[in-house]
Design an enzyme around this catalytic site. Sequence first.
Site, PDB file in Angstrom:
ATOM      1  N   GLN A 140       0.698  -1.222  -0.029  1.00 27.62           N
ATOM      2  CA  GLN A 140       0.136  -0.029  -0.204  1.00 27.62           C
ATOM      3  C   GLN A 140       1.033   1.403   0.070  1.00 27.62           C
ATOM      4  O   GLN A 140       0.476   2.328  -0.568  1.00 27.62           O
ATOM      5  CB  GLN A 140      -0.971  -0.142   1.249  1.00 27.62           C
ATOM      6  CG  GLN A 140      -2.077  -0.918   1.097  1.00 27.62           C
ATOM      7  CD  GLN A 140      -3.259  -0.862   2.272  1.00 27.62           C
ATOM      8  OE1 GLN A 140      -2.669  -0.200   3.313  1.00 27.62           O
ATOM      9  NE2 GLN A 140      -4.121  -1.416   2.071  1.00 27.62           N
ATOM     10  N   ASP A 163       3.309   1.558  12.815  1.00 27.35           N
ATOM     11  CA  ASP A 163       2.326   1.041  13.467  1.00 27.35           C
ATOM     12  C   ASP A 163       1.613   2.269  14.158  1.00 27.35           C
ATOM     13  O   ASP A 163       2.154   3.223  14.926  1.00 27.35           O
ATOM     14  CB  ASP A 163       3.074   0.249  14.799  1.00 27.35           C
ATOM     15  CG  ASP A 163       2.088  -0.541  15.431  1.00 27.35           C
ATOM     16  OD1 ASP A 163       0.842  -0.226  15.673  1.00 27.35           O
ATOM     17  OD2 ASP A 163       2.544  -1.176  16.288  1.00 27.35           O
ATOM     18  N   ALA A 164       0.322   2.225  14.172  1.00 27.93           N
ATOM     19  CA  ALA A 164      -0.557   3.424  14.730  1.00 27.93           C
ATOM     20  C   ALA A 164      -0.567   3.264  16.310  1.00 27.93           C
ATOM     21  O   ALA A 164      -0.808   4.244  16.886  1.00 27.93           O
ATOM     22  CB  ALA A 164      -1.976   3.311  14.327  1.00 27.93           C
ATOM     23  N   GLU A 181     -11.743   4.045   9.023  1.00 32.33           N
ATOM     24  CA  GLU A 181     -11.715   2.723   9.335  1.00 32.33           C
ATOM     25  C   GLU A 181     -10.532   2.141   9.413  1.00 32.33           C
ATOM     26  O   GLU A 181     -10.234   1.005   9.100  1.00 32.33           O
ATOM     27  CB  GLU A 181     -12.382   1.956   7.980  1.00 32.33           C
ATOM     28  CG  GLU A 181     -13.887   2.789   7.849  1.00 32.33           C
ATOM     29  CD  GLU A 181     -14.643   2.038   6.801  1.00 32.33           C
ATOM     30  OE1 GLU A 181     -14.673   0.794   6.513  1.00 32.33           O
ATOM     31  OE2 GLU A 181     -15.454   2.790   5.928  1.00 32.33           O
ATOM     32  N   HIS A 185      -8.821  -2.355  13.629  1.00 28.19           N
ATOM     33  CA  HIS A 185      -7.368  -3.270  13.471  1.00 28.19           C
ATOM     34  C   HIS A 185      -6.828  -3.087  14.772  1.00 28.19           C
ATOM     35  O   HIS A 185      -5.756  -3.956  15.106  1.00 28.19           O
ATOM     36  CB  HIS A 185      -6.652  -3.132  12.458  1.00 28.19           C
ATOM     37  CG  HIS A 185      -7.415  -3.369  11.173  1.00 28.19           C
ATOM     38  ND1 HIS A 185      -7.478  -4.949  10.928  1.00 28.19           N
ATOM     39  CD2 HIS A 185      -7.608  -2.798  10.013  1.00 28.19           C
ATOM     40  CE1 HIS A 185      -7.948  -4.949   9.594  1.00 28.19           C
ATOM     41  NE2 HIS A 185      -8.145  -4.114   8.860  1.00 28.19           N
TER      42      HIS A 185
END
Length: 384
Positions: A140, A163-164, A181, A185
């Site tokens: 992506q 990594d969020a 959205e 996750h």
Amino acid sequence: EFSMWRVLLGGACAASVRTGTTPLQLLRMGASTASKASFAELRSGDDLRSGIAGFYDASSGVWEEVWGEHMHHGYYADNGRKDHVQAQVDMVEQVLGWARVDDATPASMLDVGCGIGGSSRHLARKYGCSGVGITLSPVQVARAQQLSHAQGLGTQLSFQVADALDMPFADNSFDLVWAMESGEHMPDKRQFVAELARVCKPGGRVVVVAWCHRDLAPGEEALSPREERLLRAINRAFYLPRWCSVSEYSRLAAEQGLAQIRSDDWTDKVKRFWPAVILSAIRPRSLFSLLRSGFKTIRGALVMPLMILGQRRGLVKFGLITARKLPLPPPPSSPPSSFVSPRIPSTTNPVSAIRAEQVSPAEAKAGASILEPPPAGFEWGGFF
């Protein structure tokens, strides 16, 4: 509903050719995973991260081919026919309006869970802002950067694997923190919201759009076992951890000191989305791409009817949350820089000192006497 399941059976038949399983086995792996998932432990954080990256590495190309550069629900305010690609663009615009982002145009933006950069490019064009997008999928990232360069936004936007839950950005970095959205996750929702708040600038805005489960009723401590089984079946296919409610997101935002918190439920506005995705998946061109993408994507496609079922039961909600990070307080006031405290020399006649500062250049040149000397025997500070 019969037509929908007939479509899924047809897709399973085609998929069975590639996977070497029977159509019935594939459907059981998808829609009937719930009974197994109810007894399975949730995936670990490492398993989730690698699974999410692999899932989107495999499926993003298929999605882009059919649905374009946005990878999220479409907005359907009425029951009329609508172009589904445009519906996704409308979703971004409607969320921006609902969140009142236009009230303070952002100069910088972070897209958390950026996909192939559809929202990032939309925001960059709309506001002229710079932006960064993060995702766990290297595929992506590469595609998002490629599309941004092709659309003349390559110097305005950048994308990276991150990594969020542990973002590589300094505190107070972005005017707008956008998570379309991606919260689904996150295995630690509290840490997720904490990171969104941390990187948001004081006075900036956080916007979260997420799949949520229903709010618990007063006195209710948990979802029913039946509801948990349904969610776990969806989780196994889409690499999701436990869900939370919209009200839980709002509570977590308040914990982080965010203000002006608002939330909403747009489930009715997106209910046409999953049937449209299912129908698009079994068109000849789409079906061929789906089969090439591998088992993970096929399993995700076969579980899509469970999202519809969850919405019909009132379990699956499409939630919106927005909040502002309070501006920093102003610094304490101090005297104006032009203010000078009066100084009176202690070794001289104070009146003479003050008056001497008022002598004009002409008086000084002429040697004019301003004050007569004190009489004999006079001392300042004594008696005379």
